[in-house]
Design a protein around this motif. Structure first.
Motif, PDB file in Angstrom:
ATOM      1  N   GLY A 330      26.356  36.851  36.195  1.00  0.00           N
ATOM      2  CA  GLY A 330      27.633  36.530  35.565  1.00  0.00           C
ATOM      3  C   GLY A 330      28.823  36.476  36.490  1.00  0.00           C
ATOM      4  O   GLY A 330      29.946  36.232  36.045  1.00  0.00           O
ATOM      5  N   VAL A 331      28.639  36.696  37.803  1.00  0.00           N
ATOM      6  CA  VAL A 331      29.749  36.652  38.750  1.00  0.00           C
ATOM      7  C   VAL A 331      29.858  35.249  39.346  1.00  0.00           C
ATOM      8  O   VAL A 331      28.863  34.672  39.776  1.00  0.00           O
ATOM      9  CB  VAL A 331      29.560  37.681  39.879  1.00  0.00           C
ATOM     10  CG1 VAL A 331      30.707  37.604  40.881  1.00  0.00           C
ATOM     11  CG2 VAL A 331      29.451  39.089  39.305  1.00  0.00           C
ATOM     12  N   TYR A 342      36.756  42.998  44.281  1.00  0.00           N
ATOM     13  CA  TYR A 342      37.049  42.290  43.037  1.00  0.00           C
ATOM     14  C   TYR A 342      35.896  41.361  42.693  1.00  0.00           C
ATOM     15  O   TYR A 342      35.193  40.857  43.584  1.00  0.00           O
ATOM     16  CB  TYR A 342      38.321  41.436  43.153  1.00  0.00           C
ATOM     17  CG  TYR A 342      39.526  42.169  43.657  1.00  0.00           C
ATOM     18  CD1 TYR A 342      40.065  43.252  42.955  1.00  0.00           C
ATOM     19  CD2 TYR A 342      40.150  41.781  44.839  1.00  0.00           C
ATOM     20  CE1 TYR A 342      41.187  43.922  43.430  1.00  0.00           C
ATOM     21  CE2 TYR A 342      41.265  42.445  45.322  1.00  0.00           C
ATOM     22  CZ  TYR A 342      41.775  43.515  44.616  1.00  0.00           C
ATOM     23  OH  TYR A 342      42.870  44.175  45.092  1.00  0.00           O
ATOM     24  N   ILE A 343      35.724  41.123  41.396  1.00  0.00           N
ATOM     25  CA  ILE A 343      34.822  40.074  40.942  1.00  0.00           C
ATOM     26  C   ILE A 343      35.512  39.247  39.866  1.00  0.00           C
ATOM     27  O   ILE A 343      36.351  39.742  39.114  1.00  0.00           O
ATOM     28  CB  ILE A 343      33.486  40.626  40.386  1.00  0.00           C
ATOM     29  CG1 ILE A 343      33.733  41.642  39.263  1.00  0.00           C
ATOM     30  CG2 ILE A 343      32.632  41.201  41.500  1.00  0.00           C
ATOM     31  CD1 ILE A 343      32.452  42.097  38.571  1.00  0.00           C
ATOM     32  N   GLU A 346      32.105  34.842  34.628  1.00  0.00           N
ATOM     33  CA  GLU A 346      32.019  33.506  34.032  1.00  0.00           C
ATOM     34  C   GLU A 346      33.085  33.276  32.967  1.00  0.00           C
ATOM     35  O   GLU A 346      33.572  32.155  32.804  1.00  0.00           O
ATOM     36  CB  GLU A 346      30.627  33.297  33.431  1.00  0.00           C
ATOM     37  CG  GLU A 346      29.522  33.215  34.473  1.00  0.00           C
ATOM     38  CD  GLU A 346      28.143  33.178  33.839  1.00  0.00           C
ATOM     39  OE1 GLU A 346      28.022  33.575  32.653  1.00  0.00           O
ATOM     40  OE2 GLU A 346      27.192  32.753  34.518  1.00  0.00           O
ATOM     41  N   ASP A 347      33.452  34.324  32.236  1.00  0.00           N
ATOM     42  CA  ASP A 347      34.449  34.149  31.170  1.00  0.00           C
ATOM     43  C   ASP A 347      35.881  34.212  31.695  1.00  0.00           C
ATOM     44  O   ASP A 347      36.823  34.167  30.912  1.00  0.00           O
ATOM     45  CB  ASP A 347      34.235  35.176  30.059  1.00  0.00           C
ATOM     46  CG  ASP A 347      34.517  36.612  30.502  1.00  0.00           C
ATOM     47  OD1 ASP A 347      34.852  36.824  31.691  1.00  0.00           O
ATOM     48  OD2 ASP A 347      34.388  37.520  29.659  1.00  0.00           O
ATOM     49  N   GLY A 348      36.053  34.333  33.023  1.00  0.00           N
ATOM     50  CA  GLY A 348      37.383  34.303  33.616  1.00  0.00           C
ATOM     51  C   GLY A 348      38.013  35.653  33.895  1.00  0.00           C
ATOM     52  O   GLY A 348      39.113  35.717  34.443  1.00  0.00           O
ATOM     53  N   THR A 349      37.323  36.748  33.532  1.00  0.00           N
ATOM     54  CA  THR A 349      37.894  38.077  33.703  1.00  0.00           C
ATOM     55  C   THR A 349      37.785  38.553  35.149  1.00  0.00           C
ATOM     56  O   THR A 349      36.765  38.367  35.808  1.00  0.00           O
ATOM     57  CB  THR A 349      37.185  39.091  32.782  1.00  0.00           C
ATOM     58  OG1 THR A 349      37.245  38.620  31.428  1.00  0.00           O
ATOM     59  CG2 THR A 349      37.857  40.452  32.853  1.00  0.00           C
ATOM     60  N   VAL A 350      38.858  39.191  35.621  1.00  0.00           N
ATOM     61  CA  VAL A 350      38.867  39.783  36.951  1.00  0.00           C
ATOM     62  C   VAL A 350      38.694  41.294  36.819  1.00  0.00           C
ATOM     63  O   VAL A 350      39.423  41.949  36.068  1.00  0.00           O
ATOM     64  CB  VAL A 350      40.181  39.481  37.698  1.00  0.00           C
ATOM     65  CG1 VAL A 350      40.209  40.201  39.055  1.00  0.00           C
ATOM     66  CG2 VAL A 350      40.338  37.975  37.901  1.00  0.00           C
ATOM     67  N   PHE A 351      37.724  41.832  37.550  1.00  0.00           N
ATOM     68  CA  PHE A 351      37.485  43.265  37.584  1.00  0.00           C
ATOM     69  C   PHE A 351      37.730  43.770  39.004  1.00  0.00           C
ATOM     70  O   PHE A 351      37.545  43.035  39.985  1.00  0.00           O
ATOM     71  CB  PHE A 351      36.040  43.591  37.184  1.00  0.00           C
ATOM     72  CG  PHE A 351      35.697  43.300  35.761  1.00  0.00           C
ATOM     73  CD1 PHE A 351      35.725  44.305  34.804  1.00  0.00           C
ATOM     74  CD2 PHE A 351      35.333  42.020  35.360  1.00  0.00           C
ATOM     75  CE1 PHE A 351      35.405  44.047  33.482  1.00  0.00           C
ATOM     76  CE2 PHE A 351      35.003  41.746  34.043  1.00  0.00           C
ATOM     77  CZ  PHE A 351      35.048  42.760  33.092  1.00  0.00           C
ATOM     78  N   GLY A 352      38.123  45.052  39.115  1.00  0.00           N
ATOM     79  CA  GLY A 352      38.341  45.654  40.419  1.00  0.00           C
ATOM     80  C   GLY A 352      37.744  47.036  40.502  1.00  0.00           C
ATOM     81  O   GLY A 352      37.468  47.676  39.481  1.00  0.00           O
ATOM     82  N   ASN A 353      37.537  47.512  41.733  1.00  0.00           N
ATOM     83  CA  ASN A 353      37.091  48.890  41.933  1.00  0.00           C
ATOM     84  C   ASN A 353      37.439  49.341  43.341  1.00  0.00           C
ATOM     85  O   ASN A 353      38.004  48.585  44.133  1.00  0.00           O
ATOM     86  CB  ASN A 353      35.587  49.042  41.642  1.00  0.00           C
ATOM     87  CG  ASN A 353      34.712  48.312  42.649  1.00  0.00           C
ATOM     88  OD1 ASN A 353      35.163  47.879  43.707  1.00  0.00           O
ATOM     89  ND2 ASN A 353      33.441  48.176  42.334  1.00  0.00           N
ATOM     90  N   PRO A 372      35.254  54.181  40.956  1.00  0.00           N
ATOM     91  CA  PRO A 372      33.881  53.836  41.355  1.00  0.00           C
ATOM     92  C   PRO A 372      33.141  52.907  40.399  1.00  0.00           C
ATOM     93  O   PRO A 372      31.993  52.555  40.663  1.00  0.00           O
ATOM     94  CB  PRO A 372      33.202  55.204  41.423  1.00  0.00           C
ATOM     95  CG  PRO A 372      33.930  56.023  40.403  1.00  0.00           C
ATOM     96  CD  PRO A 372      35.356  55.546  40.428  1.00  0.00           C
ATOM     97  N   LEU A 373      33.782  52.533  39.292  1.00  0.00           N
ATOM     98  CA  LEU A 373      33.187  51.582  38.358  1.00  0.00           C
ATOM     99  C   LEU A 373      34.051  50.334  38.284  1.00  0.00           C
ATOM    100  O   LEU A 373      35.261  50.380  38.505  1.00  0.00           O
ATOM    101  CB  LEU A 373      33.061  52.203  36.959  1.00  0.00           C
ATOM    102  CG  LEU A 373      32.049  53.334  36.798  1.00  0.00           C
ATOM    103  CD1 LEU A 373      32.215  53.985  35.429  1.00  0.00           C
ATOM    104  CD2 LEU A 373      30.619  52.816  36.969  1.00  0.00           C
ATOM    105  N   TRP A 374      33.436  49.204  37.944  1.00  0.00           N
ATOM    106  CA  TRP A 374      34.202  47.976  37.761  1.00  0.00           C
ATOM    107  C   TRP A 374      35.114  48.132  36.550  1.00  0.00           C
ATOM    108  O   TRP A 374      34.653  48.416  35.454  1.00  0.00           O
ATOM    109  CB  TRP A 374      33.275  46.783  37.552  1.00  0.00           C
ATOM    110  CG  TRP A 374      32.486  46.414  38.763  1.00  0.00           C
ATOM    111  CD1 TRP A 374      31.149  46.610  38.974  1.00  0.00           C
ATOM    112  CD2 TRP A 374      32.985  45.768  39.947  1.00  0.00           C
ATOM    113  NE1 TRP A 374      30.791  46.143  40.214  1.00  0.00           N
ATOM    114  CE2 TRP A 374      31.887  45.616  40.829  1.00  0.00           C
ATOM    115  CE3 TRP A 374      34.238  45.308  40.336  1.00  0.00           C
ATOM    116  CZ2 TRP A 374      32.022  45.027  42.079  1.00  0.00           C
ATOM    117  CZ3 TRP A 374      34.377  44.720  41.581  1.00  0.00           C
ATOM    118  CH2 TRP A 374      33.280  44.583  42.436  1.00  0.00           C
TER     119      TRP A 374
END
Length: 392
Positions: A330-331, A342-343, A346-353, A372-374
């Protein structure tokens, strides 16, 4: 009939304008900050901003994504590349804009001052199709294969034969270049024949056996020429993907940033990264001491110095090699900074850790050192929206 044709032409013109307003979503990481561009042409930034690297006109830290790069039309941004404390914006018309710290001349504009708080056009750069940033040095590649360099030159990373910082872009003695990459204090370029050229710091063998000297002041042909189809560079490390999709690495390894335990703290000979057989590597992301690889099926493998939780699986080992993909799928894009990752899904969401000392994770309204988690930043690059994710 004439009215129908006129109406049809108006519709086509409107569609054309709509398509021009669309941007390719992307997320990038600098030393302790992040920048993203959404599909509607909005530019976002968060994290450390002490040197104006977010381009929002001030030097205030930003804990969660906010509009950035004041005055730039994100729909016209082709790419963004970030250094330690600066950012480059490559525009679709081939020009380049810059903002951030100018302590080494990395803004490429003589006399502009120590800080640039809003994106400013770099004179003399035209027809540019690729840019790259290191820890103070910058590169730009033209459509016809020429390379310009500027900024920090303590180890010869500008490639002009000196160690004097370059406050303006310098044309290098390279031709037919199709790819450019910056490490921390070294650079690598690949030409149309597959030959690799390197210059700058070689203390850890990141330029392979190019020289018996620690510093290489002009581009020299590397012995690994012809072996790789894709390249990436980080702090003191370099990576190459061969024609079979196998990932190789060389350079510094004290944090297992090469993705292997079988070699010592450095090697000038490419070693195979310890990943499962059969993975198709789409892109490699490297910055300082940790690395990530994105596979064609959307899985992300991360390794190296991950004490701050950059692996995203809830663990904080001091250093480690890749054990499993996280996420498994899904990345569509990723980025790594000094201590954060960061990632883009597919749905456009940005995650960080990772480390959030300067708000560089982008997911909390105040400082939280280890993440330590996205975590969801609330930013959606497909929709062009941000909403507080209210992370616990």
């Amino acid at each position: 009939m004439f009215k129908r044709i006129t109406a049809l032409m108006a519709l086509l013109a409107a569609l054309s304008l709509c398509s021009c307003a669309l941007a390719q979503p992307l997320v990038r990481a600098g030393g302790s900050f992040g920048i993203a561009v959404d599909a509607k042409g909005n530019i976002w930034g968060w994290g450390d901003n002490a040197n104006g690297q977010l381009g929002n006109g001030n030097n205030k830290r930003v804990y969660m994504p906010k509009p950035a790069a004041e005055g730039l039309d994100g729909a016209q941004v082709a790419d963004v590349q970030c250094g330690n404390v600066s950012a480059l914006f490559l525009m679709k018309d081939g020009t380049v804009y810059t903002c951030g710290y100018n302590n080494y001349g990395q803004q490429g504009i003589p006399g502009i001052g120590s800080h640039v708080f809003v994106p400013t056009k770099i004179p003399g750069l035209e027809n540019i199709v690729q840019v790259a940033c290191g820890f103070g040095q910058c590169l730009a590649r033209t459509a016809d294969g020429k390379v310009y360099a500027w900024g920090r030159n303590s180890n010869g990373q500008v490639g002009d034969g000196t160690r004097k910082n370059a406050a303006a872009p310098v044309l290098l003695a390279l031709e037919n270049i199709v790819d450019i990459q910056c490490g921390g204090k070294f650079c690598v370029a690949q030409d149309a024949n597959g030959d690799l050229w390197g210059w700058g710091d070689n203390e850890y063998g990141q330029l392979t056996d190019a020289s018996r000297y620690k510093n290489v002041l002009i581009p020299v042909r590397l012995s690994v020429s012809g072996r790789f189809t894709k390249l990436a560079c980080g702090g003191d490390i370099a990576f190459g993907v061969d024609a079979d999709g196998v990932l190789w690495a060389w350079g510094r390894n004290d944090y297992y940033q090469l993705g292997v335990k079988s070699v010592g703290e450095k090697t000038n000979t490419p070693v195979k990264v310890d990943l499962p057989d059969g993975l198709a590597i789409k892109k490699v992301y490297a910055y300082n001491s940790h690395t990530a690889a994105l596979t064609e099926d959307g899985g992300l493998w991360t390794w190296g110095g991950v004490y701050h939780g950059q692996v995203g699986n809830g663990k904080r080992p001091w250093r480690d090699i890749a054990h499993e993909a996280c996420p498994e799928s899904g990345v569509v894009d990723a980025a790594v900074g000094s201590l954060q990752s960061y990632i883009l899904t597919e749905d456009g969401t940005v995650f960080g850790n990772g480390c959030n000392e300067y708000g560089q994770v982008g997911a909390f309204p105040k400082m939280r050192y280890y993440v330590p988690l996205w975590m969801n930043t609330g930013l959606n690059l497909n929709d062009g929206t941000w909403a507080d994710p209210k992370n616990p």
